[in-house]
Design an enzyme around this catalytic site. Sequence first.
Site, mmCIF file in Angstrom:
data_model
loop_
_atom_site.group_PDB
_atom_site.id
_atom_site.type_symbol
_atom_site.label_atom_id
_atom_site.label_comp_id
_atom_site.label_asym_id
_atom_site.label_seq_id
_atom_site.Cartn_x
_atom_site.Cartn_y
_atom_site.Cartn_z
ATOM 1 N N ASN A 13 -14.396 2.177 7.831
ATOM 2 C CA ASN A 13 -13.392 1.120 7.928
ATOM 3 C C ASN A 13 -12.076 1.752 8.387
ATOM 4 O O ASN A 13 -11.373 2.366 7.595
ATOM 5 C CB ASN A 13 -13.243 0.449 6.553
ATOM 6 C CG ASN A 13 -12.190 -0.640 6.557
ATOM 7 O OD1 ASN A 13 -11.633 -0.975 7.609
ATOM 8 N ND2 ASN A 13 -11.912 -1.195 5.387
ATOM 9 N N LYS A 15 -9.416 0.315 9.310
ATOM 10 C CA LYS A 15 -8.237 -0.485 8.926
ATOM 11 C C LYS A 15 -7.279 -0.595 10.115
ATOM 12 O O LYS A 15 -7.740 -0.633 11.257
ATOM 13 C CB LYS A 15 -7.588 0.113 7.674
ATOM 14 C CG LYS A 15 -8.625 0.286 6.549
ATOM 15 C CD LYS A 15 -8.052 0.539 5.193
ATOM 16 C CE LYS A 15 -9.201 0.674 4.189
ATOM 17 N NZ LYS A 15 -8.739 0.815 2.818
ATOM 18 N N HIS A 98 -12.985 -8.113 2.353
ATOM 19 C CA HIS A 98 -12.395 -6.845 1.916
ATOM 20 C C HIS A 98 -11.224 -7.145 0.974
ATOM 21 O O HIS A 98 -10.493 -8.123 1.168
ATOM 22 C CB HIS A 98 -11.923 -6.025 3.124
ATOM 23 C CG HIS A 98 -11.527 -4.636 2.733
ATOM 24 N ND1 HIS A 98 -10.301 -4.355 2.173
ATOM 25 C CD2 HIS A 98 -12.193 -3.469 2.784
ATOM 26 C CE1 HIS A 98 -10.242 -3.061 1.899
ATOM 27 N NE2 HIS A 98 -11.378 -2.493 2.261
ATOM 28 N N GLU A 100 -8.378 -5.990 0.724
ATOM 29 C CA GLU A 100 -7.063 -6.107 1.370
ATOM 30 C C GLU A 100 -6.894 -7.482 2.012
ATOM 31 O O GLU A 100 -5.775 -7.995 2.110
ATOM 32 C CB GLU A 100 -6.883 -4.957 2.376
ATOM 33 C CG GLU A 100 -6.632 -3.641 1.629
ATOM 34 C CD GLU A 100 -7.070 -2.380 2.338
ATOM 35 O OE1 GLU A 100 -7.356 -2.416 3.551
ATOM 36 O OE2 GLU A 100 -7.156 -1.322 1.669
ATOM 37 N N GLU A 166 -16.480 -2.271 -4.108
ATOM 38 C CA GLU A 166 -15.251 -1.504 -3.899
ATOM 39 C C GLU A 166 -14.258 -1.831 -5.011
ATOM 40 O O GLU A 166 -13.466 -2.773 -4.866
ATOM 41 C CB GLU A 166 -14.644 -1.850 -2.538
ATOM 42 C CG GLU A 166 -15.539 -1.521 -1.365
ATOM 43 C CD GLU A 166 -14.723 -1.249 -0.112
ATOM 44 O OE1 GLU A 166 -14.765 -0.116 0.378
ATOM 45 O OE2 GLU A 166 -14.023 -2.156 0.351
ATOM 46 N N GLY A 172 -8.166 3.891 -1.595
ATOM 47 C CA GLY A 172 -6.994 4.579 -1.078
ATOM 48 C C GLY A 172 -6.174 5.295 -2.135
ATOM 49 O O GLY A 172 -5.054 5.731 -1.868
ATOM 50 N N SER A 212 -12.192 5.621 -2.104
ATOM 51 C CA SER A 212 -11.930 7.068 -2.120
ATOM 52 C C SER A 212 -13.211 7.899 -2.064
ATOM 53 O O SER A 212 -13.265 8.981 -2.647
ATOM 54 C CB SER A 212 -11.073 7.460 -3.332
ATOM 55 O OG SER A 212 -9.818 6.804 -3.275
HETATM 56 P P1 PGA Z 1 -10.792 4.374 1.046
HETATM 57 O O1 PGA Z 1 -11.019 2.859 1.560
HETATM 58 O O2 PGA Z 1 -12.069 5.119 1.360
HETATM 59 O O3 PGA Z 1 -9.629 4.867 1.860
HETATM 60 O O4 PGA Z 1 -10.518 4.312 -0.400
HETATM 61 C C1 PGA Z 1 -12.238 2.210 1.373
HETATM 62 C C2 PGA Z 1 -12.143 0.785 1.885
HETATM 63 O O5 PGA Z 1 -11.103 0.147 1.724
HETATM 64 O O6 PGA Z 1 -13.121 0.247 2.468
#
Ligand code: PGA
Length: 253
Positions: A13, A15, A98, A100, A166, A172, A212
């Site tokens: 991803n 982003k 997601h 976000e 997730e 993150g 993460s």
């Molecule tokens: P991250 O993001 O690996 O940076 O924690 C995962 C995601 O949001 O899909």
Amino acid sequence: MTSISRRPLVGGNWKMHMVGTEARELSRELVARLDQPAAEVVLFPSPPLLPTVAEVLAGSPLAWGGQDIHVEDAGAYTGDVSGPQLADAGCTWALCGHSERRRDHGESDALVGQKALAANRNGLTPLICLGETLSERQNGDTFAVLERQLNGALAGRPDPFALAYEPVWAIGTGETATPEIAQEAHRFLRETLADLIGEAAAGAKRILYGGSANPQNVADLIALPDVDGFLVGGASLDPEKFSTMIGCCGEAA
Ligand code: PGA
């Protein structure tokens, strides 16, 4: 639950990162490193990067998809991306729900379910994301939240689909779910899935872990019975880390 073999799936991803030249370089690096990937691999770039990524990935084993999809196939929806547009760009997957998007765009469980159907309608497989926030976990609401999100996402019975667990507190933050936490949540999702679509179908669905994930922690996670791959944010921008993580999926198989 009977164990059946599920091919690991790893999503990158990206982003809202990179411009075209960087996307081209990263795609090329990944194609060079992943000529026989140990997992099914799909990259999720921002919409303006899709043609560049598609050009580099064409003919490789790597697939690509959209980070979001609108519930309608066309219309007056400024800033959104439709299923036909994603399919036309060669996408075969779309992220749906997601955290976000849920947080920043107010996406509801019901809307996520409609997005999953829009993906199927356009020949795309939705990768449906769900997970609890830190306060929901601290309040003991994790399972209730996952059940509510899963019910919403599957209300219209999309198929095919894959899930990504997730936990929001792990995205993150550098704080990964422990193997115990991940397995407990993945097992709960698979059992809830079995109630909705039957045990055999639930046993065949991939449930990815995201939050993460990095080269240091994926080996322990992929070894868990109900973890079938990863949705990777930050580490997917580094070709060495990302390809190492994909390699770990093969070692567990
Ligand atoms: P991250 O993001 O690996 O940076 O924690 C995962 C995601 O949001 O899909």
